[in-house]
Design an enzyme around this catalytic site. Sequence first.
Site, PDB file in Angstrom:
ATOM      1  CE  LYS A 155      -2.544  -2.718  -0.496  1.00 34.65           C
ATOM      2  NZ  LYS A 155      -2.511  -4.188  -0.438  1.00 34.65           N
ATOM      3  CD  GLU A 209      -5.623 -15.293 -14.305  1.00 39.74           C
ATOM      4  OE1 GLU A 209      -4.995 -14.749 -13.387  1.00 39.74           O
ATOM      5  OE2 GLU A 209      -5.968 -16.493 -14.272  1.00 39.74           O
ATOM      6  N   GLY A 214      -0.601 -16.843  -6.535  1.00 41.46           N
ATOM      7  CA  GLY A 214      -1.304 -17.266  -5.328  1.00 41.46           C
ATOM      8  C   GLY A 214      -0.360 -17.569  -4.182  1.00 41.46           C
ATOM      9  CG  ASP A 256      -2.819 -15.839   4.988  1.00 47.23           C
ATOM     10  OD1 ASP A 256      -3.904 -15.281   5.257  1.00 47.23           O
ATOM     11  OD2 ASP A 256      -1.935 -15.321   4.278  1.00 47.23           O
ATOM     12  CB  ALA A 259      -4.344  -8.779   7.189  1.00 48.65           C
ATOM     13  CG  HIS A 311     -24.795  16.885  -0.048  1.00 48.07           C
ATOM     14  ND1 HIS A 311     -24.668  16.113  -1.187  1.00 48.07           N
ATOM     15  CD2 HIS A 311     -24.731  18.182  -0.442  1.00 48.07           C
ATOM     16  CE1 HIS A 311     -24.552  16.936  -2.233  1.00 48.07           C
ATOM     17  NE2 HIS A 311     -24.586  18.181  -1.809  1.00 48.07           N
TER      18      HIS A 311
HETATM   19  P1  FAD Z   1       1.570 -14.148   8.209  1.00 46.39           P
HETATM   20  O1  FAD Z   1       1.341 -12.691   8.125  1.00 46.39           O
HETATM   21  O2  FAD Z   1       2.114 -14.837   7.002  1.00 46.39           O
HETATM   22  O3  FAD Z   1       2.526 -14.371   9.463  1.00 46.39           O
HETATM   23  C1  FAD Z   1       2.980 -15.625   9.850  1.00 46.39           C
HETATM   24  C2  FAD Z   1       4.263 -15.459  10.627  1.00 46.39           C
HETATM   25  O4  FAD Z   1       4.585 -16.712  11.239  1.00 46.39           O
HETATM   26  C3  FAD Z   1       5.458 -15.110   9.759  1.00 46.39           C
HETATM   27  O5  FAD Z   1       6.215 -14.083  10.348  1.00 46.39           O
HETATM   28  C4  FAD Z   1       6.274 -16.418   9.706  1.00 46.39           C
HETATM   29  O6  FAD Z   1       7.654 -16.227   9.534  1.00 46.39           O
HETATM   30  C5  FAD Z   1       5.978 -16.980  11.089  1.00 46.39           C
HETATM   31  N1  FAD Z   1       6.160 -18.433  11.189  1.00 46.39           N
HETATM   32  C6  FAD Z   1       5.723 -19.395  10.345  1.00 46.39           C
HETATM   33  N2  FAD Z   1       6.049 -20.617  10.805  1.00 46.39           N
HETATM   34  C7  FAD Z   1       6.709 -20.414  11.975  1.00 46.39           C
HETATM   35  C8  FAD Z   1       7.309 -21.278  12.927  1.00 46.39           C
HETATM   36  N3  FAD Z   1       7.247 -22.610  12.788  1.00 46.39           N
HETATM   37  N4  FAD Z   1       7.931 -20.728  13.986  1.00 46.39           N
HETATM   38  C9  FAD Z   1       7.969 -19.389  14.161  1.00 46.39           C
HETATM   39  N5  FAD Z   1       7.420 -18.517  13.296  1.00 46.39           N
HETATM   40  C10 FAD Z   1       6.790 -19.030  12.223  1.00 46.39           C
HETATM   41  N6  FAD Z   1      -4.272  -8.959   3.085  1.00 46.39           N
HETATM   42  C11 FAD Z   1      -5.199  -8.013   3.349  1.00 46.39           C
HETATM   43  O7  FAD Z   1      -6.107  -8.255   4.146  1.00 46.39           O
HETATM   44  N7  FAD Z   1      -5.148  -6.792   2.744  1.00 46.39           N
HETATM   45  C12 FAD Z   1      -4.175  -6.467   1.856  1.00 46.39           C
HETATM   46  O8  FAD Z   1      -4.154  -5.363   1.335  1.00 46.39           O
HETATM   47  C13 FAD Z   1      -3.184  -7.437   1.576  1.00 46.39           C
HETATM   48  N8  FAD Z   1      -2.188  -7.162   0.712  1.00 46.39           N
HETATM   49  C14 FAD Z   1      -1.216  -8.083   0.504  1.00 46.39           C
HETATM   50  C15 FAD Z   1      -0.193  -7.773  -0.390  1.00 46.39           C
HETATM   51  C16 FAD Z   1       0.809  -8.679  -0.636  1.00 46.39           C
HETATM   52  C17 FAD Z   1       1.923  -8.317  -1.588  1.00 46.39           C
HETATM   53  C18 FAD Z   1       0.804  -9.935   0.035  1.00 46.39           C
HETATM   54  C19 FAD Z   1       1.893 -10.940  -0.196  1.00 46.39           C
HETATM   55  C20 FAD Z   1      -0.220 -10.268   0.910  1.00 46.39           C
HETATM   56  C21 FAD Z   1      -1.238  -9.342   1.142  1.00 46.39           C
HETATM   57  N9  FAD Z   1      -2.298  -9.630   2.003  1.00 46.39           N
HETATM   58  C22 FAD Z   1      -3.266  -8.690   2.231  1.00 46.39           C
HETATM   59  C23 FAD Z   1      -2.416 -10.930   2.684  1.00 46.39           C
HETATM   60  C24 FAD Z   1      -1.947 -10.804   4.138  1.00 46.39           C
HETATM   61  O9  FAD Z   1      -0.615 -10.383   4.157  1.00 46.39           O
HETATM   62  C25 FAD Z   1      -2.114 -12.151   4.819  1.00 46.39           C
HETATM   63  O10 FAD Z   1      -3.456 -12.570   4.717  1.00 46.39           O
HETATM   64  C26 FAD Z   1      -1.758 -12.049   6.293  1.00 46.39           C
HETATM   65  O11 FAD Z   1      -0.437 -11.593   6.485  1.00 46.39           O
HETATM   66  C27 FAD Z   1      -1.917 -13.417   6.958  1.00 46.39           C
HETATM   67  O12 FAD Z   1      -1.667 -13.295   8.322  1.00 46.39           O
HETATM   68  P2  FAD Z   1      -1.165 -14.525   9.197  1.00 46.39           P
HETATM   69  O13 FAD Z   1      -0.980 -13.967  10.561  1.00 46.39           O
HETATM   70  O14 FAD Z   1      -2.048 -15.676   9.003  1.00 46.39           O
HETATM   71  O15 FAD Z   1       0.251 -14.948   8.585  1.00 46.39           O
HETATM   72  P1  AMP Z   2      -4.684 -15.291  -6.708  1.00 43.15           P
HETATM   73  O1  AMP Z   2      -4.732 -16.729  -6.272  1.00 43.15           O
HETATM   74  O2  AMP Z   2      -5.960 -14.537  -6.532  1.00 43.15           O
HETATM   75  O3  AMP Z   2      -3.504 -14.571  -6.147  1.00 43.15           O
HETATM   76  O4  AMP Z   2      -4.462 -15.301  -8.273  1.00 43.15           O
HETATM   77  C1  AMP Z   2      -3.435 -16.010  -8.916  1.00 43.15           C
HETATM   78  C2  AMP Z   2      -3.801 -16.123 -10.382  1.00 43.15           C
HETATM   79  O5  AMP Z   2      -2.707 -16.679 -11.104  1.00 43.15           O
HETATM   80  C3  AMP Z   2      -5.003 -17.018 -10.654  1.00 43.15           C
HETATM   81  O6  AMP Z   2      -6.008 -16.260 -11.274  1.00 43.15           O
HETATM   82  C4  AMP Z   2      -4.458 -18.109 -11.584  1.00 43.15           C
HETATM   83  O7  AMP Z   2      -5.375 -18.441 -12.607  1.00 43.15           O
HETATM   84  C5  AMP Z   2      -3.217 -17.444 -12.188  1.00 43.15           C
HETATM   85  N1  AMP Z   2      -2.207 -18.417 -12.668  1.00 43.15           N
HETATM   86  C6  AMP Z   2      -1.725 -19.511 -12.023  1.00 43.15           C
HETATM   87  N2  AMP Z   2      -0.788 -20.164 -12.765  1.00 43.15           N
HETATM   88  C7  AMP Z   2      -0.662 -19.455 -13.926  1.00 43.15           C
HETATM   89  C8  AMP Z   2       0.144 -19.600 -15.111  1.00 43.15           C
HETATM   90  N3  AMP Z   2       1.041 -20.616 -15.279  1.00 43.15           N
HETATM   91  N4  AMP Z   2       0.015 -18.687 -16.115  1.00 43.15           N
HETATM   92  C9  AMP Z   2      -0.864 -17.655 -15.971  1.00 43.15           C
HETATM   93  N5  AMP Z   2      -1.646 -17.466 -14.887  1.00 43.15           N
HETATM   94  C10 AMP Z   2      -1.560 -18.343 -13.859  1.00 43.15           C
END
Ligand code: FAD
Ligand code: AMP
Length: 479
Positions: free
Chosen positions: A58, A211, A278, A319, A327, A451
């Site tokens: 962001k 895609e 993904g 996740d 998040a 408004h």
């Molecule tokens: P995570 O944030 O992945 O945290 C897990 C933590 O556990 C990590 O620090 C990892 O190292 C640690 N860990 C794992 N295994 C172990 C272990 N065995 N011992 C100790 N530590 C461990 N979501 C949104 O809602 N809004 C957004 O705008 C958004 N934008 C995103 C943009 C990007 C580029 C990406 C990659 C993701 C985005 N997400 C967004 C998704 C969001 O980041 C995740 O859904 C969220 O971080 C998941 O939270 P979590 O706590 O489940 O896991």
């Molecule tokens: P998301 O899971 O929402 O982050 O989206 C990932 C996207 O990547 C999905 O829409 C998939 O269809 C696409 N995707 C996965 N593998 C391939 C590939 N080999 N070439 C093009 N698109 C892909």
Amino acid sequence: MKDNYDVIVIGAGPAGYAAAIRCAQLGMETACIDKSLGTDGKPVLGGTCLNWGCIPSKALLDASHKFAEAQHGFADIGIKVGKVAIDVPKMMERKDKVVAGLTGGIKGLFKGNGVDALYGSGKLLSGCEVEFTDHDGKVTKLQAEHVILAPGSVPVEIPPTPLTDDLIVDSTGALEFSSVPKRVGVIGAGVIGLELGSVWNRLGSEVVILEALDEFLPMADERIARDALKSMEKQGLDIRLGTRVTAAEVSGKTVNVTYQTKDGDESLTVDKLIVAVGRRPFTEGLLAPDSGVNLDERGYLYVNDLCATDASNVYAVGDVVRGPMLAHKGTEEGVMVAERIAGHKPLVNYDCVPSVIYTHPEIAWVGKTEQELKSSNDAYKVGAFPFAANGRALAGNEAEGSVKIIADAETDRILGVHVFGPQASEMVAQAVIAMEFDASAEDLGLTMFAHPTLSEAVHEAALGVAGHAIHMVNRKPKK
Ligand code: FAD
Ligand code: AMP
């Protein structure tokens, strides 16, 4: 560090840190283990979200939007600017500062709430015992009454495009380019691919998004997805649907990407290739064979509706469990589990998880899409209102998009709200609140909105469900 806790949380992302903080607030002795290291090699809290996800993306989306506005948008509203230049290192430095501030903030919250932050890896053994290995390799066995697993997710890698140091990268690498690449390829037009593609497109790269699916954003409302696709293409994103990447070959400083289309193989040469196909649950090294926790068929930790795993007193959130990888969904689960351990009875309302794509305009929604309701043969009615008829949007030169509200045909209960437009991420919150309180479209229609505000589009769409929006001509109901 003690050797006995009420609760041990593994993972300090938004799911884990929220769980740990809430447990401590509720009077439990809590430790939170996290193994993440920042770019400086020092331990960081906050997980993917704060370090490599929501927040840094962001920061770059915001900065790149301002750059694009200065280049193209200001002139439209009568502001002349000279040549606008981009300073990528400065932009990255600011992003890193925002990240550092927030991850440091979690450290402060842990301290303030009395959560022990343990830096290293956690592994669940049997009977709520946890093996903690610090970054120097020292192993300690810890006992807990309850364990909450929140290890998050990692980017999916695909065999045709193995990552390289800096040419073929995942989302983390795409947040770190040191200059603006001339040509960027993005695999995947999902949320992350569109956001990162937008950043580099706005900063001047030629961006091609490949895609595999024929449909654009199948999880969003069809109409909204159609409008969003047109808008993004107008902004210069070259989105090629129905193209599956099958190979990528590095040649010097460029990458040749091969992809299949319905007409045969085609190829493309780019300076950077971003793989955004993904994310997958991350469970490596997390569970001893006798932990009692099971995985489902897709590799997620198996939990019930209350986030309880198959092992007694062990929960999993965020996740790493079923549901959208967002998040805020993980945070709600973490808090729910903490409160349940303390004997309270909250639930997570999985019907009210908002989704946002931070493109410009933003796309945000909550609840059902029209196509979902059609396929389940549910009777519904729709009200929609365009920002082109909203005073505030016009005044702000941001009149693209619309709000759409879908309500039950019989009860008028709101089933879904879809926004494509300025500040959609903020506007969808009012829909979430309305739906949490089981509001009808009429309830929203009877509510007074200030408004001029963008939110008036939500009000008008709600009025439109009953066919009496004021600031547009309502369609006559079909006889
Ligand atoms: P995570 O944030 O992945 O945290 C897990 C933590 O556990 C990590 O620090 C990892 O190292 C640690 N860990 C794992 N295994 C172990 C272990 N065995 N011992 C100790 N530590 C461990 N979501 C949104 O809602 N809004 C957004 O705008 C958004 N934008 C995103 C943009 C990007 C580029 C990406 C990659 C993701 C985005 N997400 C967004 C998704 C969001 O980041 C995740 O859904 C969220 O971080 C998941 O939270 P979590 O706590 O489940 O896991
Ligand atoms: P998301 O899971 O929402 O982050 O989206 C990932 C996207 O990547 C999905 O829409 C998939 O269809 C696409 N995707 C996965 N593998 C391939 C590939 N080999 N070439 C093009 N698109 C892909």
